[in-house]
Scaffold this motif. Structure first.
Motif, PDB file in Angstrom:
ATOM      1  N   LEU A  55    -119.921 -13.286  25.508  1.00  0.00           N
ATOM      2  CA  LEU A  55    -121.002 -14.515  25.516  1.00  0.00           C
ATOM      3  C   LEU A  55    -120.234 -15.834  25.841  1.00  0.00           C
ATOM      4  N   ASP A  56    -120.584 -16.406  26.636  1.00  0.00           N
ATOM      5  CA  ASP A  56    -120.267 -17.654  27.148  1.00  0.00           C
ATOM      6  C   ASP A  56    -120.729 -18.899  26.346  1.00  0.00           C
ATOM      7  N   LEU A  57    -119.937 -19.729  25.632  1.00  0.00           N
ATOM      8  CA  LEU A  57    -120.231 -20.305  24.550  1.00  0.00           C
ATOM      9  C   LEU A  57    -121.200 -21.634  25.007  1.00  0.00           C
ATOM     10  N   GLY A  58    -120.666 -22.158  26.479  1.00  0.00           N
ATOM     11  CA  GLY A  58    -121.577 -22.979  26.831  1.00  0.00           C
ATOM     12  C   GLY A  58    -122.732 -22.799  27.999  1.00  0.00           C
ATOM     13  N   LEU A  59    -123.478 -21.977  27.551  1.00  0.00           N
ATOM     14  CA  LEU A  59    -124.578 -21.476  28.447  1.00  0.00           C
ATOM     15  C   LEU A  59    -125.442 -22.945  28.731  1.00  0.00           C
ATOM     16  N   ARG A  60    -125.832 -23.296  29.848  1.00  0.00           N
ATOM     17  CA  ARG A  60    -126.530 -24.574  30.343  1.00  0.00           C
ATOM     18  C   ARG A  60    -127.947 -24.298  29.803  1.00  0.00           C
ATOM     19  N   ASN A  61    -128.272 -25.280  29.053  1.00  0.00           N
ATOM     20  CA  ASN A  61    -129.709 -25.274  28.627  1.00  0.00           C
ATOM     21  C   ASN A  61    -130.309 -24.372  27.570  1.00  0.00           C
ATOM     22  N   GLN A  62    -129.326 -23.743  27.085  1.00  0.00           N
ATOM     23  CA  GLN A  62    -129.468 -22.494  25.998  1.00  0.00           C
ATOM     24  C   GLN A  62    -128.412 -22.599  25.042  1.00  0.00           C
ATOM     25  N   SER A  63    -129.031 -22.257  23.749  1.00  0.00           N
ATOM     26  CA  SER A  63    -128.109 -22.280  22.747  1.00  0.00           C
ATOM     27  C   SER A  63    -127.178 -20.701  22.319  1.00  0.00           C
ATOM     28  N   SER A  64    -126.051 -21.011  22.747  1.00  0.00           N
ATOM     29  CA  SER A  64    -125.203 -19.719  22.608  1.00  0.00           C
ATOM     30  C   SER A  64    -125.074 -19.410  21.142  1.00  0.00           C
ATOM     31  N   ILE A  65    -124.958 -20.445  20.070  1.00  0.00           N
ATOM     32  CA  ILE A  65    -124.790 -20.126  18.737  1.00  0.00           C
ATOM     33  C   ILE A  65    -125.827 -19.743  18.235  1.00  0.00           C
ATOM     34  N   GLN A  66    -127.226 -20.128  18.520  1.00  0.00           N
ATOM     35  CA  GLN A  66    -128.086 -19.378  18.090  1.00  0.00           C
ATOM     36  C   GLN A  66    -128.452 -17.995  18.515  1.00  0.00           C
ATOM     37  N   LEU A  67    -128.276 -17.784  19.719  1.00  0.00           N
ATOM     38  CA  LEU A  67    -128.152 -16.293  20.303  1.00  0.00           C
ATOM     39  C   LEU A  67    -127.062 -15.318  19.468  1.00  0.00           C
ATOM     40  N   VAL A  68    -125.933 -15.866  19.068  1.00  0.00           N
ATOM     41  CA  VAL A  68    -125.136 -15.114  18.099  1.00  0.00           C
ATOM     42  C   VAL A  68    -125.808 -14.878  16.582  1.00  0.00           C
ATOM     43  N   LYS A  69    -126.472 -16.062  16.196  1.00  0.00           N
ATOM     44  CA  LYS A  69    -127.172 -15.828  14.895  1.00  0.00           C
ATOM     45  C   LYS A  69    -128.108 -14.669  14.948  1.00  0.00           C
ATOM     46  N   VAL A  70    -128.816 -14.519  15.985  1.00  0.00           N
ATOM     47  CA  VAL A  70    -130.165 -13.472  16.162  1.00  0.00           C
ATOM     48  C   VAL A  70    -129.415 -12.083  16.443  1.00  0.00           C
ATOM     49  N   ILE A  71    -128.447 -12.244  17.305  1.00  0.00           N
ATOM     50  CA  ILE A  71    -127.710 -11.024  17.182  1.00  0.00           C
ATOM     51  C   ILE A  71    -127.017 -10.356  16.306  1.00  0.00           C
ATOM     52  N   LYS A  72    -126.567 -11.278  15.167  1.00  0.00           N
ATOM     53  CA  LYS A  72    -126.053 -10.718  13.947  1.00  0.00           C
ATOM     54  C   LYS A  72    -127.063 -10.383  12.972  1.00  0.00           C
ATOM     55  N   LYS A  73    -128.193 -10.950  12.959  1.00  0.00           N
ATOM     56  CA  LYS A  73    -129.277 -10.710  12.212  1.00  0.00           C
ATOM     57  C   LYS A  73    -130.054  -9.455  12.609  1.00  0.00           C
ATOM     58  N   GLU A  74    -130.332  -9.521  13.915  1.00  0.00           N
ATOM     59  CA  GLU A  74    -131.158  -8.282  14.176  1.00  0.00           C
ATOM     60  C   GLU A  74    -130.410  -6.972  14.651  1.00  0.00           C
ATOM     61  N   PHE A  75    -129.285  -7.177  15.312  1.00  0.00           N
ATOM     62  CA  PHE A  75    -128.238  -5.979  15.620  1.00  0.00           C
ATOM     63  C   PHE A  75    -127.132  -5.927  14.885  1.00  0.00           C
ATOM     64  N   GLU A  76    -127.007  -5.818  13.571  1.00  0.00           N
ATOM     65  CA  GLU A  76    -125.903  -5.687  12.734  1.00  0.00           C
ATOM     66  C   GLU A  76    -124.687  -5.095  13.180  1.00  0.00           C
ATOM     67  N   LYS A  77    -124.793  -4.023  14.111  1.00  0.00           N
ATOM     68  CA  LYS A  77    -123.690  -3.020  14.663  1.00  0.00           C
ATOM     69  C   LYS A  77    -123.090  -3.587  15.726  1.00  0.00           C
ATOM     70  N   VAL A  78    -123.922  -4.585  16.686  1.00  0.00           N
ATOM     71  CA  VAL A  78    -123.509  -5.164  17.755  1.00  0.00           C
ATOM     72  C   VAL A  78    -122.051  -6.334  17.434  1.00  0.00           C
ATOM     73  N   LYS A  79    -121.062  -6.101  18.224  1.00  0.00           N
ATOM     74  CA  LYS A  79    -120.042  -7.054  17.864  1.00  0.00           C
ATOM     75  C   LYS A  79    -120.276  -8.213  18.857  1.00  0.00           C
ATOM     76  N   VAL A  80    -119.722  -9.403  18.885  1.00  0.00           N
ATOM     77  CA  VAL A  80    -120.067 -10.478  19.644  1.00  0.00           C
ATOM     78  C   VAL A  80    -118.578 -11.145  19.749  1.00  0.00           C
ATOM     79  N   ILE A  81    -118.057 -11.284  21.096  1.00  0.00           N
ATOM     80  CA  ILE A  81    -117.115 -12.081  21.346  1.00  0.00           C
ATOM     81  C   ILE A  81    -117.541 -13.368  22.138  1.00  0.00           C
ATOM     82  N   VAL A  82    -117.182 -14.565  21.721  1.00  0.00           N
ATOM     83  CA  VAL A  82    -117.568 -15.869  22.368  1.00  0.00           C
ATOM     84  C   VAL A  82    -116.593 -16.361  23.246  1.00  0.00           C
ATOM     85  N   MET A  83    -116.772 -16.537  24.399  1.00  0.00           N
ATOM     86  CA  MET A  83    -115.738 -17.156  25.202  1.00  0.00           C
ATOM     87  C   MET A  83    -115.765 -18.846  25.288  1.00  0.00           C
TER      88      MET A  83
END
Length: 83
Positions: A55-83
């Motif tokens: 995942l790109d940390l600096g997505l224009r007009n979108q919150s990458s951090i919020q996306l990480v929170k949703v992924i970790k909450k809803e998809f516990e097995k999915v690993k996330v690497i933020v660039m």
């Protein structure tokens, strides 16, 4: 050997294509999708259940951090690497 499935989320198309090309050269990795926005990314995660989200940390007009929170909450097995 099972391949590691990766979802690439990067809003810069050229960078997204470059990252995807590099990953595709690796025999133990596969790109399930390469997307430019968070909404499509969540839909894709639900459908394809990748092992890893790159995942790109600096997505224009979108919150990458919020996306990480949703992924970790809803998809516990999915690993996330933020660039």
């Amino acid at each position: 050997m099972k391949k590691i499935s990766i979802l690439v989320i990067e809003d810069n198309r050229l960078l997204r294509d470059g990252i995807t090309s590099i990953i595709k050269e690796q025999s133990d990795l596969k790109v399930t999708a390469a997307l430019g926005d968070c909404v499509k990314a969540l839909q894709n995660i639900r459908e394809s259940e990748p092992n890893l989200v790159l995942l790109d940390l600096g997505l224009r007009n979108q919150s990458s951090i919020q996306l990480v929170k949703v992924i970790k909450k809803e998809f516990e097995k999915v690993k996330v690497i933020v660039m």
